[in-house]
Write a protein that holds these residues in place. Structure first.
Motif, PDB file in Angstrom:
ATOM      1  N   LYS A 111       0.743  -0.893  -0.082  1.00 28.29           N
ATOM      2  CA  LYS A 111       0.437   0.197  -0.143  1.00 28.29           C
ATOM      3  C   LYS A 111       0.949   1.420  -0.101  1.00 28.29           C
ATOM      4  CE  LYS A 111      -4.737  -0.513   1.644  1.00 28.29           C
ATOM      5  NZ  LYS A 111      -5.445   0.031   2.804  1.00 28.29           N
ATOM      6  N   PRO A 185      -1.352  -4.279   4.186  1.00 30.15           N
ATOM      7  CA  PRO A 185      -2.674  -3.808   4.491  1.00 30.15           C
ATOM      8  C   PRO A 185      -2.374  -3.846   5.678  1.00 30.15           C
ATOM      9  CG  PRO A 185      -2.542  -4.767   1.866  1.00 30.15           C
ATOM     10  CD  PRO A 185      -1.561  -4.834   2.725  1.00 30.15           C
ATOM     11  N   TRP A 189      -3.625  -1.304   8.184  1.00 33.68           N
ATOM     12  CA  TRP A 189      -5.456  -1.137   9.269  1.00 33.68           C
ATOM     13  C   TRP A 189      -5.222  -0.949  10.420  1.00 33.68           C
ATOM     14  CZ3 TRP A 189      -8.766  -5.400  10.863  1.00 33.68           C
ATOM     15  CH2 TRP A 189      -9.698  -4.856  10.565  1.00 33.68           C
ATOM     16  N   PRO A 206      -3.565   0.613  -2.943  1.00 31.05           N
ATOM     17  CA  PRO A 206      -2.909  -0.084  -3.013  1.00 31.05           C
ATOM     18  C   PRO A 206      -1.835  -0.283  -4.436  1.00 31.05           C
ATOM     19  CG  PRO A 206      -5.336  -0.941  -2.916  1.00 31.05           C
ATOM     20  CD  PRO A 206      -4.976   0.145  -2.881  1.00 31.05           C
ATOM     21  N   ASP A 256      -9.691  -5.395   1.571  1.00 25.82           N
ATOM     22  CA  ASP A 256      -8.480  -5.881   1.172  1.00 25.82           C
ATOM     23  C   ASP A 256      -7.980  -6.962   1.334  1.00 25.82           C
ATOM     24  OD1 ASP A 256      -7.904  -3.016   0.781  1.00 25.82           O
ATOM     25  OD2 ASP A 256      -6.875  -3.043   2.769  1.00 25.82           O
ATOM     26  N   TYR A 259      -6.316  -8.702  -1.944  1.00 25.60           N
ATOM     27  CA  TYR A 259      -4.893  -7.962  -2.331  1.00 25.60           C
ATOM     28  C   TYR A 259      -4.247  -9.933  -1.645  1.00 25.60           C
ATOM     29  CZ  TYR A 259      -6.797  -4.023  -3.619  1.00 25.60           C
ATOM     30  OH  TYR A 259      -8.019  -2.760  -4.240  1.00 25.60           O
TER      31      TYR A 259
END
Length: 263
Positions: A111, A185, A189, A206, A256, A259
Motif C-alpha cells: 500500500k 494492508p 489497518w 493499493p 483488502d 489483494y
C-alpha cells in the motif's frame, strides 16, 4: 499376582507404542517486536499476526516455539550468526540466503500511503517515487516494501528517512516530516485504528504493480532436513484447510483481502 503384573506391563507397553512420538525440540525464533505482528497485552497475554501463525505451527508440530521479539537489525544479525532457528515475518532478503531457507506464506499488494496535501488520484506510485518534493518514510534495517532500485534512488536523492518501526514512521505524517511511505494492508489497518489523524491526513492506495511475498526463514545450520520438511508440510496443511487464511483475515480490513494470494 504375577499374571496381573504381566497384564499391566503389557497394557503399558502397548500404550507407549501407540502414542505419537513427542517432539523434544525447542525452537528459538526471532520475531518482529511491533504491533500488529507481536503485542503484549496489559494482562500479560500475547497477540498479533506473527504470534498467532507461529503458535499454530508450533501446536501442529507439537514442539516448543520460543518467540523472542526484537528489532529487525538485531534479529537479522542473530540469525546470520546462527543464534536463531527461525526469523519471522519478512520478505525474501538477499543477505539471508546463505544462512537460511525461505518459506513463503502468502503474497499481497503493498500500500502506498500519501499525505492528502500531496495526493493526486491521477498519479501512480512511480510518479510519487519520481517527485523530488516527496520524502518517503521507511523502517531501519530491511526495507521490505521498497524495491532495491527504488531504495537506491531515494537514498541517493536524500529522500528516504528511516525509523525504528512502522509506528514511528506513521507519526511523521502528522508532523509533516514525510509525505509518503509504503506499507502492507495489515500494518496500515492497525495504525488507522490506533491513530485517527491518519484518516484525515493521508490517503492509502493499493500498489498491485509491486507484489510482496511474506514468509519466514529457517536456519540452514540449526534445523535438520527432517525438521524443515515437517515445517513445510504443516504450512501446506494450514493453506489447504483454510487456517492460514482465517488467521490472516483477523488482521486485514475485509476490503483488502482480495489483494492476498496463495493463502
Amino acid at each position: 499376582m504375577k499374571r496381573v503384573l504381566f497384564i499391566l506391563l503389557l497394557v503399558f507397553c502397548q500404550s507407549v507404542q501407540a502414542s505419537p512420538k513427542e517432539c523434544v525440540r525447542h525452537f528459538r525464533l526471532g520475531v518482529n517486536n511491533y504491533s500488529p505482528l507481536y503485542e503484549v497485552q496489559p494482562d500479560g497475554t500475547v497477540s498479533g499476526l506473527t504470534y498467532d501463525l507461529l503458535s499454530e505451527i508450533s501446536a501442529r508440530m507439537g514442539c516448543v516455539f520460543s518467540q523472542i521479539p526484537m528489532d529487525s537489525p538485531r534479529m537479522l544479525e542473530d540469525f546470520k550468526r546462527w543464534r536463531l532457528d527461525m526469523v519471522a515475518f519478512m520478505a525474501p532478503l538477499e543477505e539471508l540466503k546463505s544462512a537460511g531457507e525461505y518459506i513463503s506464506l502468502y503474497q499481497a499488494a503493498r500500500k502506498l500511503i500519501v499525505a492528502k496535501s500531496f495526493y493526486d488520484k491521477s498519479r501512480k506510485a512511480q510518479d510519487y517515487l519520481n517527485d523530488p518534493k516527496v520524502k518517503f518514510g521507511s523502517q531501519i534495517g530491511p526495507r521490505f516494501f521498497l524495491g532495491s532500485e527504488e531504495e537506491k534512488r531515494l537514498m541517493g536523492q536524500g529522500r528516504l528517512i528511516s525509523f525504528p518501526n512502522p509506528g514511528a514512521a506513521y507519526k511523521q505524517f502528522v508532523t509533516g516530516r514525510i509525505q509518503a511511505m509504503f506499507s502492507t494492508p495489515i500494518i496500515h489497518w492497525h495504525f488507522q485504528k490506533e491513530m485517527p489523524d491518519l484518516v484525515t491526513k493521508t490517503v492509502a492506495v493499493p500498489d498491485v504493480t509491486h507484489p510482496l511475498t511474506m514468509g519466514f526463514y529457517i536456519s540452514l545450520r540449526r534445523i535438520s532436513k527432517a525438521e524443515a520438511d515437517k515445517i513445510k508440510k504443516v504450512v501446506q496443511e494450514m493453506k489447504q484447510d483454510g487456517t492460514l487464511r482465517k488467521i490472516v483475515s483477523r488482521y486485514v480490513d475485509g476490503e483488502d483481502m482480495i489483494y492476498y494470494q496463495n493463502l
